[in-house]
Each structure stands twice: as structure tokens, then as C-alpha cells.
Motif scaffolding. Structure first.
Motif, short mmCIF file in Angstrom:
data_model
loop_
_atom_site.label_atom_id
_atom_site.label_comp_id
_atom_site.label_asym_id
_atom_site.label_seq_id
_atom_site.Cartn_x
_atom_site.Cartn_y
_atom_site.Cartn_z
N GLY A 59 -18.14 -17.84 23.00
CA GLY A 59 -18.85 -16.56 22.76
C GLY A 59 -18.02 -15.51 22.12
N HIS A 60 -16.61 -15.72 22.01
CA HIS A 60 -15.73 -14.70 21.39
C HIS A 60 -16.02 -14.54 19.87
N LYS A 61 -15.86 -13.17 19.49
CA LYS A 61 -16.09 -13.10 18.32
C LYS A 61 -15.54 -11.63 17.86
N ALA A 62 -15.12 -11.45 16.81
CA ALA A 62 -14.45 -10.64 16.08
C ALA A 62 -14.90 -8.95 16.35
N SER A 63 -16.34 -8.91 16.36
CA SER A 63 -16.97 -7.70 16.58
C SER A 63 -16.96 -7.33 17.96
N LYS A 64 -16.73 -8.39 18.86
CA LYS A 64 -16.60 -7.91 20.43
C LYS A 64 -15.13 -7.79 20.80
N ASN A 65 -14.31 -7.66 19.49
CA ASN A 65 -12.79 -7.80 19.95
C ASN A 65 -12.35 -8.49 21.26
#
Length: 188
Positions: free
Chosen positions: A90-96
């Protein structure tokens, strides 16, 4: 008379056959000496070529990894999830919350970071130099690197991008991308 001549010719042919059964000792020694000279010339050239190709490969891999990290930092700053999303965790750029492993996996270059180079008996593994914001392959003591003009980065803030297990397998660390920070230097 023809029979005598035929017998003589047959004997001559038999003597010629038997006289050339193999090589003489002198011929063998000359051939071995020539091979030894050729090997003495070729081995250093081949070793130098192998070392040069390893250095080029390490520099290329380091540059590719560095570019991927910079792209991921830019995507994080922009909140752009078009490339850097890990559906497994679930990691993503928008969540930093991207990790180095997420970034390398998204760009399909995990194997580039997990590469270990052994040059002149020294092992080099992938590291991120937060002081210079660069990726290098560095020795364990951080006093020698591949791809940096002044090789000593022991005084820099360095983060290992890979770890080596007891079985010798190298894996990429799960360090958060946000931990690869720019460090302010004097005069900045």
C-alpha cells in the motif's frame, strides 16, 4: 625387375611412414614456450578488461539507482502515484511512505542495487551518500568507492541500500525514502 622396383618403393614408403610418428622433444618445448609467452601477455590484458568492465557496470548501476531515487522524491513532492505505487504493502508517493525497495521494484532495478562487485579483493556494495545525494558502490570501510573522484566517503552521512544475509544473499533494505534526506552543508 618391376617386382624388385615395387618392393623397393614399398619399403621406402614404409620407412617414410615410420620415421614421422610424432613430435620431437625440441618441437614440443618450442610450442610450450610460445604458449607460455602468449599466456603471459594475455592474462594481464584480460584481467584489466574485466576490472574495467566491472567499474563501468557499477557506475552505470549507481547512476540508474540514483536517478530512480530522484524521480521518486520528485513524485513524492508532487503527490504523483503514476509510477511509484506498491500494491502489496500500500505504499505510494502521495502518502510519502515509499521505501527504497518500493522505488527499485517499481523501476525494476532491484538487481542493480543487489549487485556486489569484487575488485582487487575488495567487496563493494550499494550505498546512498546523503551528503552528496549520490549513489555509489562502496567498500565496507567507506574509504574506497567506485564512481567517485575522491573515494573516501567515511565522513559523509551514508546509508546502506543493501544488506548481506549469513547465506551470502544480498537484499535491498526497506529504508523509507524520506530518510534519504538532503543534509545542509556549510554555506548552503
Amino acid at each position: 625387375m618391376n617386382e624388385i622396383q615395387a618392393v623397393k618403393t614399398a619399403k621406402i614408403e614404409e620407412v617414410k611412414k615410420n620415421s614421422k610418428k610424432g613430435f620431437t622433444l625440441v618441437e614440443l618445448v618450442v610450442v610450450i614456450a610460445i604458449l607460455a609467452v602468449l599466456a603471459a601477455i594475455a592474462i594481464p590484458v584480460v584481467a584489466s578488461t574485466i576490472k574495467s568492465s566491472q567499474i563501468s557496470s557499477a557506475q552505470s548501476n549507481a547512476q540508474t539507482i540514483e536517478t530512480a531515487i530522484k524521480e521518486a522524491k520528485a513524485a513524492t513532492a508532487a503527490g504523483d502515484d503514476s509510477i511509484f505505487v506498491n500494491s502489496t504493502n500500500g505504499h505510494k508517493a502521495s502518502k510519502n511512505d515509499l521505501t527504497v525497495a518500493d522505488v527499485l521494484g517499481a523501476k525494476k532495478i532491484t538487481s542493480a542495487a543487489a549487485q556486489k562487485y569484487t575488485i582487487d579483493g575488495t567487496d563493494y556494495n550499494c550505498v546512498y551518500d546523503a551528503t552528496d545525494e549520490k549513489v555509489y558502490f562502496a567498500a565496507a570501510d567507506k574509504k574506497s568507492t567506485i564512481g567517485k573522484d575522491s573515494n573516501d566517503i567515511s565522513s559523509h552521512s551514508v546509508i546502506a541500500l543493501t544488506t548481506t544475509a549469513q547465506d551470502g544473499k544480498i537484499s535491498v533494505v526497506t529504508t523509507d525514502l524520506k530518510n534519504l534526506k538532503v543534509t545542509q552543508q556549510a554555506g548552503d
